[in-house]
Enzyme design. Sequence first.
Site, mmCIF file in Angstrom:
data_model
loop_
_atom_site.group_PDB
_atom_site.id
_atom_site.type_symbol
_atom_site.label_atom_id
_atom_site.label_comp_id
_atom_site.label_asym_id
_atom_site.label_seq_id
_atom_site.Cartn_x
_atom_site.Cartn_y
_atom_site.Cartn_z
ATOM 1 N N ASP A 51 17.100 87.201 36.658
ATOM 2 C CA ASP A 51 16.893 87.806 35.338
ATOM 3 C C ASP A 51 15.463 88.354 35.318
ATOM 4 O OD1 ASP A 51 17.401 88.319 32.480
ATOM 5 O OD2 ASP A 51 15.973 86.716 32.104
ATOM 6 N N SER A 52 15.147 89.085 34.268
ATOM 7 C CA SER A 52 13.769 89.570 34.125
ATOM 8 C C SER A 52 12.805 88.420 33.840
ATOM 9 C CB SER A 52 13.697 90.573 32.974
ATOM 10 O OG SER A 52 14.111 89.946 31.780
ATOM 11 N N TYR A 77 12.519 93.991 30.682
ATOM 12 C CA TYR A 77 13.193 95.117 31.336
ATOM 13 C C TYR A 77 13.701 96.136 30.302
ATOM 14 C CZ TYR A 77 13.817 93.105 36.117
ATOM 15 O OH TYR A 77 13.642 92.620 37.387
ATOM 16 N N GLY A 78 14.063 95.618 29.133
ATOM 17 C CA GLY A 78 14.784 96.429 28.137
ATOM 18 C C GLY A 78 14.223 97.819 27.869
ATOM 19 N N CYS A 124 21.497 88.932 33.635
ATOM 20 C CA CYS A 124 20.684 89.803 32.793
ATOM 21 C C CYS A 124 21.558 90.994 32.409
ATOM 22 C CB CYS A 124 19.478 90.271 33.614
ATOM 23 S SG CYS A 124 18.441 91.476 32.779
ATOM 24 N N ASN A 125 21.794 91.160 31.115
ATOM 25 C CA ASN A 125 22.631 92.288 30.682
ATOM 26 C C ASN A 125 21.978 93.618 31.028
ATOM 27 O OD1 ASN A 125 23.345 89.959 28.728
ATOM 28 N ND2 ASN A 125 24.999 91.421 28.498
ATOM 29 N N THR A 126 20.642 93.661 30.905
ATOM 30 C CA THR A 126 19.931 94.916 31.134
ATOM 31 C C THR A 126 20.045 95.333 32.604
ATOM 32 O OG1 THR A 126 18.411 94.228 29.401
ATOM 33 C CG2 THR A 126 17.704 96.047 30.797
ATOM 34 N N GLU A 148 10.141 84.513 25.793
ATOM 35 C CA GLU A 148 9.335 84.242 26.992
ATOM 36 C C GLU A 148 8.140 83.356 26.642
ATOM 37 O OE1 GLU A 148 9.416 85.129 30.402
ATOM 38 O OE2 GLU A 148 11.496 85.691 30.022
ATOM 39 N N CYS A 160 22.208 89.821 25.441
ATOM 40 C CA CYS A 160 20.995 89.635 26.239
ATOM 41 C C CYS A 160 20.909 88.142 26.519
ATOM 42 C CB CYS A 160 19.775 90.106 25.461
ATOM 43 S SG CYS A 160 18.205 89.616 26.227
ATOM 44 N N THR A 161 20.665 87.791 27.776
ATOM 45 C CA THR A 161 20.725 86.368 28.143
ATOM 46 C C THR A 161 19.552 85.560 27.597
ATOM 47 O OG1 THR A 161 19.698 86.935 30.268
ATOM 48 C CG2 THR A 161 22.109 86.745 30.215
ATOM 49 N N HIS A 162 18.527 86.230 27.069
ATOM 50 C CA HIS A 162 17.451 85.483 26.409
ATOM 51 C C HIS A 162 17.913 84.927 25.049
ATOM 52 C CE1 HIS A 162 14.677 87.415 29.268
ATOM 53 N NE2 HIS A 162 13.717 86.612 28.828
#
Length: 278
Positions: free
Chosen positions: A12-13, A44-45, A75-77, A154, A186-188
């Site tokens: 992921d980012s 990343y978005g 990560c969806n992005t 984050e 979004c995985t966050h």
Amino acid sequence: MPTTISPIGVFDSGVGGLSVLRSIREQMPDEDVIYFGDQGHVPYGPRSIEQIRNFSEGITKFLLKHDSKIIVVACNTASAAALKYLRATFPEVSFVGMEPAVKPAAEKTRTDKVGVLATPATFQGALYASVVERFGADVELFQHTCPGLVSQIEAGELDSPKTRAILEEALLPMLGKNIDTVVLGCTHYPFVIPLIQEIVGEKVRVIDPAPAVSRQVRRLLEAKDLVNESGKTGRVEFFTSGDAVAMEMSLPKLLGEDGKVKVVNWVNDLEIKNVNSQ
Ligand code: DGL
């Protein structure tokens, strides 16, 4: 050739993919995992598709060097920007990616109105357009990019006033439109489900795709006879291109486990310096 004792590679980012890793650990506790968080480049978005694709290719090479038997683009992005490209570039590798869970949302909504939270790059990609075309025809979708939310998560700010303000700005207008389902694209975002649920109320369903994604990982491993059922708890190795101490500190809160995090450096947009050569 990877074997059953090879790890599952997850990236992921940043810390978002830990929401997917959490499900993988629950469903497949024997598996070893390599987790890569590209915190040197998060978020990343707002980045270009080309740049996210390059990062994803570099991370994939890194995870393959570490003998990953399957790669989870948690990560969806990155999935929106790079999944198709990665499958074409590494045809021998099995990838599992993320797509906004519009399908289960469309099946479950009663008001036929669904909110989708994801990053700008995810909404721009062809993957989202295809999900909407395939599953979103009979529902009205309300989208929001939640600017700043990934950085808040984050920073470990899961319920600060600023995080709440970002979510309220996204969700209150959707509630006004009578949504009864929210898709976390979004995985966050699963890490702020308690706050989201507080804002939207218990009657609105919030969909975290992580359990379905880990079931898909398991299905693919079974199909290839690569499941690790040693009976021993698997190890997770963590890598970041950012701040190792910060990631280590977030692990207990986000993953529910401790871990040591190693730092790696990017040589350029496509290449990561191997940790052994540092
Ligand atoms: N976790 C991410 C996703 O699923 C990436 C967020 C970001 O870096 O902007 O989209």
